[in-house]
Design a protein around this motif. Structure first.
Motif, PDB file in Angstrom:
ATOM      1  N   UNK A 158       0.829  -1.213   0.000  1.00  0.00           N
ATOM      2  CA  UNK A 158       0.000   0.000   0.000  1.00  0.00           C
ATOM      3  C   UNK A 158       0.855   1.251   0.000  1.00  0.00           C
ATOM      4  N   UNK A 159       1.972   1.192   0.714  1.00  0.00           N
ATOM      5  CA  UNK A 159       2.906   2.321   0.733  1.00  0.00           C
ATOM      6  C   UNK A 159       3.499   2.537  -0.652  1.00  0.00           C
ATOM      7  N   UNK A 160       3.809   1.441  -1.339  1.00  0.00           N
ATOM      8  CA  UNK A 160       4.389   1.554  -2.686  1.00  0.00           C
ATOM      9  C   UNK A 160       3.429   2.296  -3.620  1.00  0.00           C
ATOM     10  N   UNK A 161       2.176   1.858  -3.584  1.00  0.00           N
ATOM     11  CA  UNK A 161       1.197   2.470  -4.493  1.00  0.00           C
ATOM     12  C   UNK A 161       0.984   3.929  -4.097  1.00  0.00           C
ATOM     13  N   UNK A 162       0.868   4.163  -2.799  1.00  0.00           N
ATOM     14  CA  UNK A 162       0.509   5.505  -2.335  1.00  0.00           C
ATOM     15  C   UNK A 162       1.623   6.525  -2.527  1.00  0.00           C
ATOM     16  N   UNK A 163       2.874   6.052  -2.621  1.00  0.00           N
ATOM     17  CA  UNK A 163       3.958   7.012  -2.854  1.00  0.00           C
ATOM     18  C   UNK A 163       4.447   6.953  -4.302  1.00  0.00           C
ATOM     19  N   UNK A 164       3.864   6.072  -5.084  1.00  0.00           N
ATOM     20  CA  UNK A 164       4.326   5.829  -6.469  1.00  0.00           C
ATOM     21  C   UNK A 164       5.809   5.454  -6.443  1.00  0.00           C
ATOM     22  N   UNK A 165       6.067   4.410  -5.691  1.00  0.00           N
ATOM     23  CA  UNK A 165       7.454   3.985  -5.488  1.00  0.00           C
ATOM     24  C   UNK A 165       7.969   3.187  -6.676  1.00  0.00           C
ATOM     25  N   UNK A 166       9.249   2.940  -6.664  1.00  0.00           N
ATOM     26  CA  UNK A 166       9.821   2.019  -7.648  1.00  0.00           C
ATOM     27  C   UNK A 166      11.093   1.411  -7.105  1.00  0.00           C
ATOM     28  N   UNK A 167      11.523   0.327  -7.762  1.00  0.00           N
ATOM     29  CA  UNK A 167      12.630  -0.435  -7.209  1.00  0.00           C
ATOM     30  C   UNK A 167      13.905  -0.346  -8.014  1.00  0.00           C
ATOM     31  N   UNK A 168      14.899  -1.058  -7.503  1.00  0.00           N
ATOM     32  CA  UNK A 168      16.231  -1.017  -8.111  1.00  0.00           C
ATOM     33  C   UNK A 168      16.234  -1.642  -9.509  1.00  0.00           C
ATOM     34  N   UNK A 169      15.262  -2.482  -9.818  1.00  0.00           N
ATOM     35  CA  UNK A 169      15.225  -3.178 -11.111  1.00  0.00           C
ATOM     36  C   UNK A 169      14.233  -2.519 -12.076  1.00  0.00           C
ATOM     37  N   UNK A 170      13.996  -1.232 -11.850  1.00  0.00           N
ATOM     38  CA  UNK A 170      12.894  -0.559 -12.552  1.00  0.00           C
ATOM     39  C   UNK A 170      13.115  -0.360 -14.046  1.00  0.00           C
TER      40      UNK A 170
END
Ligand SMILES: Cc1cc2nc3c(=O)[nH]c(=O)nc-3n(C[C@H](O)[C@H](O)[C@H](O)COP(=O)(O)OP(=O)(O)OC[C@H]3O[C@@H](n4cnc5c(N)ncnc54)[C@H](O)[C@@H]3O)c2cc1C
Ligand code: SF4
Ligand code: SF4
Lengths: 475, 382
Positions: free
Chosen positions: A162-174
């Motif tokens: 939920x935090x990922x979606x809410x902050x529009x996060x992304x990862x190292x393999x993006x």
């Protein structure tokens, strides 16, 4: 000591009535007004709030903390808080670095971590996850069953879906798998005044504006996400590790621009400026003093070979083999520096921004040049961590010690201001993936222009009483 | 080759001297040690949260690994008083050490919070739920209190089998079978008729004085027993005898092994019966005794078809009853953790093997499957 205001706030009659009602509906185990819990939810990983904690200051306390276990629980919370005008701060892993969960106006913190269902839909290559599900838990479970979602932020261990979606996060393999916006196919939300909506995970849909995008990056200001459906991939069959040492940052950046233009998509690309190369690769003699780039290419065997060929043809620099990549893979979750240095009075933070290729190097120089001369700054450096055919994300790090006659917060804000202004002046965007929170809200108007009024209007329509994370993102 | 912090010293070289600068420089040169461990842990973004069974199942910041250290820090800084309400979250720890595997500082939160737990006991903040355990340990040397019927086993031989509180007090049958398995393996095993608790439950709850009292007794009894080797069913006992006692100046003169470690050393232990099983690696075996491989190899050596759970070896997940404190203060949470673990294991096989009396108890109390201790499994297979 805890400020006296704390007790005053706690006794605020109206809020207590709402808390009593929710306690009756959800049961005692799902809600707490104990001081120890309120203090524990008074911060996230925003350096300012960590600084408060170290100084035994707790200026932002909620009246209660709630741990819902189902969508039904969440609906009750939103319904009664809306009725009673009580602010709600959704909380995932608290790994956000901008104060987006800090309960600055009192009210209730709603921690979603007990909503953590997980279901894999093999044929549709989708995973259905409760919003409080731990990031590593999800990825490890997927790996175990032969898949990956490919979202591996450095905060994989503490953060939630939920935090990922809410902050529009992304990862190292993006660079291969994309950001969370590329993965989110469907979403279930509870919205004020207590209703719910579900956007189903179709392969694609052309049914008006894409409302999933409205909630991506909404940072708890429009409602509470309870579930999401995400794209998954079969686990990659091949992984290739490459690294290079270049003489200049320009060489490395230009090389990757060309690689992206050719259509190759290495999952991981990271280019470290000279300072950061020294910091991360101090025991690699051949790299020390140069600009290091590490890359991971993964996926289908034939495609990865073709990507490797493109990279090798385009890269300006000496090939350094797989070892530096292994070093990066092994150390990429070693988050130590803030814990080691901040208690010693060091002011430390990171600022991630994005810019198109044509302005990339100017932005890098302008930001470093803006931060470095500030009295007290010990260093300012950057690495480029995410790439697109159109541009690049620079991730700046600074550290300093507060000069005499200045207060640490003032010094911190001075550096941030200089960096944000340099980014805007250089044609970049003020955030690439951490979001806005309470730290960046003052620059929203400048960043979005007229579109900020549109965002405010949407907020007004969905949450007239402004109970959802009030003040966050300036909304 | 440049040192770890040379880059920073270089950068700082150009900076004029300012407040706190010198502390940082001294730290970089190794002249000061930096913040204490609890403060460092409190300032961490919970980089081991995913491995902490409490955090995954309870979902609260207050009881997350870094969260517990933050509470410790608040108590230390007098932001919160040392009382039951504030000690409670610090005791929501299974002492499983699952955090340590992922910690960039190699911390285990249960160690970080030892001083706070001890302070609690010293200041008289003792939960009712612990008082009974402390009394039983003090009076009978057994967590559960007095044993009414005692079965007798040989009390002389080469190998001393230490049964542990859980089997002595609650699951006598397993002791008989384990002794039977030892016989089949050709061991001349015996027990101590006056075996007492190793003391670890007291240690976990912060009662170090009581722990030391029990440890002194047991160290003497083991050393006086004439055994050539000690084997335990409980990995916490082996951990106490081998790792903890020496920290308190009490050395056990003979080799102490947990049963899995003993079986690992044996070359050939092929069982007569085959079958498919899954297993639960006890935390104290993997993290405490640092037997990172866990039970997989041993089970395969017996000839079993072994289904490996996602969380095994150094990624194991506690049964919910570890650490002596959570299962006493919050039974509901302990059960939820057991259920979470059982869901994972029972999806792989309906025959679950473990090698810790407490884990066996946790699973049998919270599920419908019989869970085998490795001792009784051996007895049936050999
Ligand atoms: C060491 C470290 C490394 C990091 N690395 C990365 C990285 O590589 N990439 C990256 O993108 N970010 C990174 N971050 C930032 C942070 O981890 C991400 O922003 C992450 O997505 C936050 O998730 P969380 O679950 O911790 O959310 P929180 O911090 O709890 O919340 C963040 C925001 O989301 C809202 N929110 C949370 N859950 C919900 C919900 N269910 N419904 C509605 N709103 C909700 C909150 O109200 C808040 O506004 C890093 C942070 C740290 C400390
Ligand atoms: S034990 Fe280590 S990883 Fe876990 S919270 Fe503490 S410092 Fe962080
Ligand atoms: S010892 Fe176990 S329960 Fe305690 S904090 Fe570490 S992982 Fe969590």
């Amino acid at each position: 000591m805890v400020p006296e205001e704390f007790e005053k706030k706690r006794n605020a009659g109206k809020v207590n009535r709402v808390i009593d009602k929710i306690t009756r509906l959800l049961g005692c185990d799902k809600i707490s007004t104990r001081k120890v819990d309120l203090l524990s939810y008074s911060h996230d990983y925003w350096p300012i709030s960590l600084h408060w904690m170290l100084e035994d200051r707790y200026p932002s306390l909620p009246h209660a903390v709630i741990w819902p276990e189902s969508k039904k629980d969440v609906k009750e919370v939103v319904k009664w808080c809306y009725k009673g005008n009580v602010p709600i701060y959704p909380y995932g892993g608290g790994s956000g670095v901008l104060g987006a969960t800090v309960p600055e106006r009192g009210g209730v913190v709603v921690d979603l971590k007990r909503i953590r269902s997980l279901k894999i839909h093999d044929k549709d290559l989708l995973v259905e996850a409760g919003s409080g599900l731990n990031g590593y838990y999800l990825e490890d479970e997927l790996n175990d069953k032969g898949y990956t979602m490919g979202n591996i932020p450095q905060s994989l261990y503490p953060s939630t879906v939920g935090g990922w979606v809410s902050t529009k996060a992304l990862g190292q393999f993006s660079t291969k798998y994309g950001g969370i916006e590329d993965m989110l196919k469907g979403i279930e939300m509870v919205i004020p005044p207590g209703g719910e909506l579900c956007l189903k995970p179709h392969a694609r849909t052309s049914t008006g504006p894409d409302l999933r995008k409205l909630f991506l990056g909404s940072e708890g200001a429009l409602g509470i996400m309870t579930k999401g459906w995400f794209k998954i991939w079969p686990k990659p069959e091949k992984r290739i590790k490459l690294s290079f040492a270049s003489d200049t940052l320009e060489d490395a950046v230009e090389s990757v621009r060309k690689v992206m233009r050719e259509g190759a998509e290495p999952a991981v690309i990271r280019i470290y400026d000279k300072i950061e190369t020294k910091r991360h690769f101090y025991d690699y003699d051949e790299i020390f003093g140069k600009v290091a780039t590490v890359m991971v290419i993964e996926g289908n065997e034939k495609i990865t070979q073709a990507e490797k060929k493109i990279v090798k043809e385009e890269f300006i620099g000496t090939e350094m083999g797989g070892k530096p990549v292994d070093h990066w893979l092994e150390t990429r979750f070693n988050v130590k520096e803030a814990a080691e240095f901040v208690p010693m009075g060091v002011v430390f933070d990171t600022i991630e921004v994005a810019v198109n290729w044509s302005k990339a190097m100017d932005l890098y120089r302008n930001v470093v040049d803006a931060i470095k001369p500030i009295k007290g700054v010990l260093f300012a450096s950057a690495h480029a961590s995410h790439f697109y055919p159109q541009g690049i994300c620079f991730y700046f790090t600074f550290a300093g010690t507060t000069p005499r006659k200045k207060d640490a917060e003032e010094f911190y804000q001075q550096v941030w201001k200089a960096a944000m202004e340099a980014v805007l002046d250089s044609g970049g965007t003020i955030s690439h993936h951490h979001g806005i929170g309470r730290q960046r809200r003052d620059w929203m108007e400048q960043e979005l222009g007229e579109a900020y009024s549109t965002l405010k209007a949407i907020k007004e329509r969905l949450d007239k009483k402004r109970i959802m994370n009030p003040g966050n993102m300036g909304l | 080759m440049p040192g770890k912090w040379d880059w920073l010293k270089d950068e700082m070289g150009g900076v004029s001297k300012i407040t706190k600068f010198s502390t940082v420089m001294k730290f970089l040169k190794g002249r000061v040690s930096g913040p204490d461990d609890m403060t460092k842990c409190a300032m961490c973004p919970n980089m081991c949260r995913h491995a902490c069974p409490i955090s995954i199942v309870d979902g609260k910041e207050t009881t997350s690994p870094a969260g517990k250290s933050r509470v410790g820090m608040m108590v230390d800084h007098d932001v919160l008083p040392m009382d039951e309400e504030n000690l409670y979250p610090m005791l929501m720890c299974l002492s499983c050490g699952c955090c340590e595997r992922w910690c960039p500082f190699d911390f285990s939160v249960s160690d970080i919070l030892r001083a706070e737990k001890e302070k609690g006991v010293e200041e008289g903040v003792i939960f009712e739920e612990f008082q009974e355990m402390f009394d039983n340990l003090g009076n009978y040397g057994l967590v559960q209190g007095e044993i009414k019927k005692k079965k007798s086993y040989p009390n002389q031989g080469d190998v001393l089998y230490l049964r542990g509180c859980e089997f002595r007090g609650d699951d006598e049958k397993v002791i008989g079978k384990t002794m039977g398995a030892f016989e089949k393996l050709g061991l001349d095993a015996f027990v101590l008729s006056d075996e007492e608790c190793c003391g670890i439950p007291a240690y976990n709850a912060g009662n170090t004085q009581l722990f030391k009292k029990l440890a002194r007794k047991m160290a003497k009894r083991i050393n006086d027993s004439g055994a050539e080797k000690v084997i335990t069913s409980c990995p916490s006992c082996a951990y106490a005898y081998r790792k903890l006692y020496p920290e308190f100046g009490l050395d056990i003169d003979v080799e102490v092994l947990h049963i899995v470690e003993y079986l690992e050393q044996k070359k050939d232990i092929l069982g007569k019966k085959k079958g498919t099983v899954t297993f639960h690696d006890p935390c104290k075996l993997v993290n405490g005794l640092e037997n990172k491989k866990g039970m997989k190899d041993v089970l395969e050596k017996i000839g079993l078809n072994v289904k490996v759970p996602r969380r095994s070896g150094e990624k194991t997940f506690c049964c919910g009853y570890g650490g002596s404190t959570v299962c006493r203060l919050n039974e509901y949470l302990s059960s939820k953790i057991s259920e979470e673990r059982l869901d994972e294991l029972s999806s792989l096989s309906d025959k679950i093997i473990t090698s810790c009396p407490t884990c066996k108890k946790a699973f049998e109390e919270n599920g419908n499957l019989k869970v085998y201790d490795i001792g009784e499994l051996l007895y049936e297979l050999l």
